[in-house]
Design a protein around this motif. Structure first.
Motif, short mmCIF file in Angstrom:
data_model
loop_
_atom_site.label_atom_id
_atom_site.label_comp_id
_atom_site.label_asym_id
_atom_site.label_seq_id
_atom_site.Cartn_x
_atom_site.Cartn_y
_atom_site.Cartn_z
N ARG A 161 0.75 -1.78 -0.67
CA ARG A 161 0.22 0.26 0.07
C ARG A 161 1.27 1.50 -0.08
O ARG A 161 0.72 2.73 0.25
CB ARG A 161 -1.25 -0.02 1.06
N HIS A 213 -1.26 4.46 0.24
CA HIS A 213 -2.90 4.30 0.27
C HIS A 213 -3.46 3.84 1.50
O HIS A 213 -2.79 2.61 2.39
CB HIS A 213 -3.27 3.08 -0.58
N VAL A 257 -5.50 8.76 -1.69
CA VAL A 257 -3.93 8.31 -1.40
C VAL A 257 -3.07 9.48 -0.98
O VAL A 257 -3.35 11.57 -1.81
CB VAL A 257 -3.88 7.64 -2.53
#
Length: 235
Positions: A81, A93, A107
Motif C-alpha cells: 500500500r 494508500h 492516497v
C-alpha cells in the motif's frame, strides 16, 4: 452527430448556434460563482505524545532517525500500500474513509525530513533539541468519490514532528501531530445539519489520528528496540 456544411453556411442558423453556446457559458459561469460562495466546513484534531525513551549509548535515537527509509517502513509497514517517490517522499494508500453515504480511499504523498542543529525546526520544537523527525503531507487524492464530489470540495492536511528530549533525568520521546479536514457537501446534501457534519468530521479525524498515533509511537518504538538489538549484536 455531424453538422452539415449547409447548416453552417446559413447565417441565421450559425447566429443561433453562437447564441446558445454563449448562454451555456453564462450558465456554467453562474454555477461556478454560486458554488464559490459556499463556505467549507473546517475541523481539526491534534495530539501530543510524551513517553519515556530507553536510549542506548551505542544506538542513539538520533542515529536511528537518520535512516528515513527504515523509519518510514516502521510507521507504514504495509508494503503493497506504499512506495517511495524520491529521497524524502512516499506515496501511501490509506485505509478507506466512510463519509456519510460515501466511501473514499485516500492516497497521500508524505514527506519525511530529519532536521538538526535547530535549523528550520517546527514552531513547537525547542531549538536545543539535537534531532527532529518532521512529517508533512504534500499531496493527496480521494479515490472513489466518482461524480458525487469534486476533489477540490474535500481538503485533508497532516503535519507533525517527533524528537528525543534529553532535558531531564530520563530521555523522553515527544511529538505532536495535527490533522485538518474541510469539505463542501454536494447540493443534494445541503440539508445536513451542522451537528451531523461535525460528528462525521470528528469520526474521520479520530480514526486517522488513532491510526497515526499507533504507527508513529508504538511501531516506531518497537523498531527502535530492534535497532538497538542489531547494534548490540554487531558489536
Amino acid at each position: 452527430m455531424a453538422v452539415s456544411s449547409t447548416v453552417l453556411s446559413c447565417p441565421t442558423m450559425l447566429g443561433r448556434i453562437r447564441s446558445i453556446a454563449a448562454e451555456m457559458r453564462t450558465l456554467r459561469s453562474g454555477a461556478k460563482c454560486q458554488l464559490s460562495t459556499v463556505k467549507p466546513s473546517k475541523y481539526s484534531s491534534k495530539f501530543s505524545t510524551d513517553v519515556q525513551l530507553h536510549e542506548s549509548p551505542q544506538a542513539l535515537f538520533d542515529e536511528y532517525l537518520e535512516d528515513k527509509c527504515r523509519v518510514f517502513k516502521a510507521m507504514f509497514p504495509d508494503k503493497p500500500r506504499s512506495y517511495r517517490l524520491n529521497e524524502e517522499e512516499w506515496r501511501i494508500h490509506m485505509s478507506p474513509i466512510n463519509f456519510l453515504f460515501l466511501t473514499a480511499r485516500p492516497v497521500v504523498d508524505m514527506r519525511i525530513r530529519c532536521k538538526s542543529n535547530g535549523q528550520d525546526y517546527p514552531p513547537d520544537v525547542p531549538l536545543d533539541i539535537t534531532r527532529v523527525l518532521e512529517l508533512n503531507m504534500m499531496k493527496w487524492e480521494l479515490q472513489g468519490l466518482g461524480q458525487v464530489m469534486e476533489q477540490s470540495d474535500f481538503t485533508l492536511g497532516v503535519q507533525g514532528a517527533l524528537y528525543p528530549d534529553r532535558g531531564g533525568s530520563h530521555t523522553r520521546l515527544k511529538g505532536q501531530l495535527e490533522m485538518n479536514v474541510s469539505f463542501v457537501l454536494p447540493s443534494v446534501l445541503a440539508f445536513v445539519p451542522e451537528d451531523v457534519k461535525r460528528s462525521v468530521a470528528n469520526a474521520i479525524l479520530t480514526g486517522l489520528v488513532d491510526s497515526m498515533k499507533h504507527k508513529v509511537v508504538e511501531s516506531l518504538l518497537a523498531d527502535y528496540n530492534r535497532f538497538k538489538h542489531e547494534r548490540k549484536t554487531h558489536d
